[in-house]
Motif scaffolding. Structure first.
Motif, short mmCIF file in Angstrom:
data_model
loop_
_atom_site.label_atom_id
_atom_site.label_comp_id
_atom_site.label_asym_id
_atom_site.label_seq_id
_atom_site.Cartn_x
_atom_site.Cartn_y
_atom_site.Cartn_z
N SER A 101 -5.55 9.39 9.81
CA SER A 101 -5.14 8.43 8.78
C SER A 101 -6.34 7.67 8.27
O SER A 101 -7.21 7.28 9.05
CB SER A 101 -4.12 7.44 9.35
N MET B 140 0.84 -1.18 0.00
CA MET B 140 0.00 0.00 0.00
C MET B 140 0.89 1.25 0.00
O MET B 140 1.89 1.31 0.69
CB MET B 140 -0.92 -0.01 1.22
N HIS B 141 0.53 2.23 -0.78
CA HIS B 141 1.27 3.48 -0.86
C HIS B 141 0.85 4.40 0.28
O HIS B 141 -0.21 4.27 0.87
CB HIS B 141 1.01 4.16 -2.20
N LEU B 142 1.71 5.38 0.56
CA LEU B 142 1.49 6.30 1.67
C LEU B 142 1.57 7.74 1.15
O LEU B 142 2.45 8.08 0.36
CB LEU B 142 2.57 6.08 2.73
N LEU B 143 0.64 8.58 1.60
CA LEU B 143 0.66 10.00 1.28
C LEU B 143 0.45 10.80 2.55
O LEU B 143 -0.58 10.67 3.21
CB LEU B 143 -0.45 10.36 0.27
N PRO C 164 -7.62 5.00 4.58
CA PRO C 164 -7.32 4.44 3.27
C PRO C 164 -8.17 5.11 2.20
O PRO C 164 -9.32 5.46 2.44
CB PRO C 164 -7.70 2.96 3.42
N ASP D 108 -8.49 4.52 -2.07
CA ASP D 108 -8.07 3.97 -3.36
C ASP D 108 -6.68 3.34 -3.32
O ASP D 108 -5.83 3.61 -4.16
CB ASP D 108 -8.12 5.04 -4.45
N GLY D 109 -6.42 2.50 -2.32
CA GLY D 109 -5.15 1.80 -2.23
C GLY D 109 -4.01 2.63 -1.66
O GLY D 109 -2.86 2.20 -1.69
N VAL D 110 -4.32 3.82 -1.17
CA VAL D 110 -3.31 4.70 -0.59
C VAL D 110 -3.70 5.00 0.85
O VAL D 110 -4.86 5.28 1.14
CB VAL D 110 -3.21 6.03 -1.37
N THR D 111 -2.73 4.90 1.77
CA THR D 111 -2.98 5.35 3.13
C THR D 111 -2.66 6.83 3.19
O THR D 111 -1.53 7.24 2.92
CB THR D 111 -2.10 4.59 4.14
N VAL D 112 -3.68 7.62 3.48
CA VAL D 112 -3.52 9.08 3.55
C VAL D 112 -3.38 9.48 5.01
O VAL D 112 -4.21 9.10 5.85
CB VAL D 112 -4.73 9.80 2.92
#
Length: 127
Positions: free
Chosen positions: A62, A1-4, A64, A66-70
């Motif tokens: 925090s 999972m990507h992180l922003l 999720p 669309d596949g990104v943890t914001v």
């Protein structure tokens, strides 16, 4: 999972917490948009923050998307709490500065813009 890590940065009374609340609602994290005036925001948790309608410490929510943890970071705008603001943008991957609705920017807003530029931090201005 990507992180922003997305930090909301601006001068005092620019609407950072209100923007944070709208983003949380839009992303489906909350069912209702919190209100600074009513003391119902998700990120202003200190009693003094709720009483005075100001952000004193940076807060992170925090979620999720669309596949990104914001990691959405709401930062204080008042110069007295500049240390919390500085820590917010330093660990934010995408600081978002909100523009001033006032005719001229405050000295602290100009300083913070310089800090972001000097730190080579990618910034996006909200429309």
């Amino acid at each position: 999972m990507h992180l922003l890590n997305l930090g909301i940065l601006a001068h005092v009374d620019a609407g950072k917490t209100s923007l944070t609340e709208r983003l949380l609602r839009t992303a489906g994290v909350t069912d209702e948009t919190g209100s600074v005036e009513a003391g119902t925001t998700r990120t202003d948790t200190l009693a003094l923050e709720r009483q005075r309608g100001i952000t004193i410490k940076s807060a992170v929510v925090s979620f999720p998307l669309d596949g990104v943890t914001v990691n959405l970071i709401d930062t204080p705008g008042h110069p007295d709490f500049a240390r919390a603001w500085t820590s917010g943008w330093r660990w934010s991957l995408a600081p978002c500065r909100t523009p001033s609705s006032r005719p001229s920017r405050t000295p602290s807003a100009r300083r913070w813009a310089r800090d972001c530029t000097a730190g080579r931090s990618p910034t996006a201005r909200s429309p």
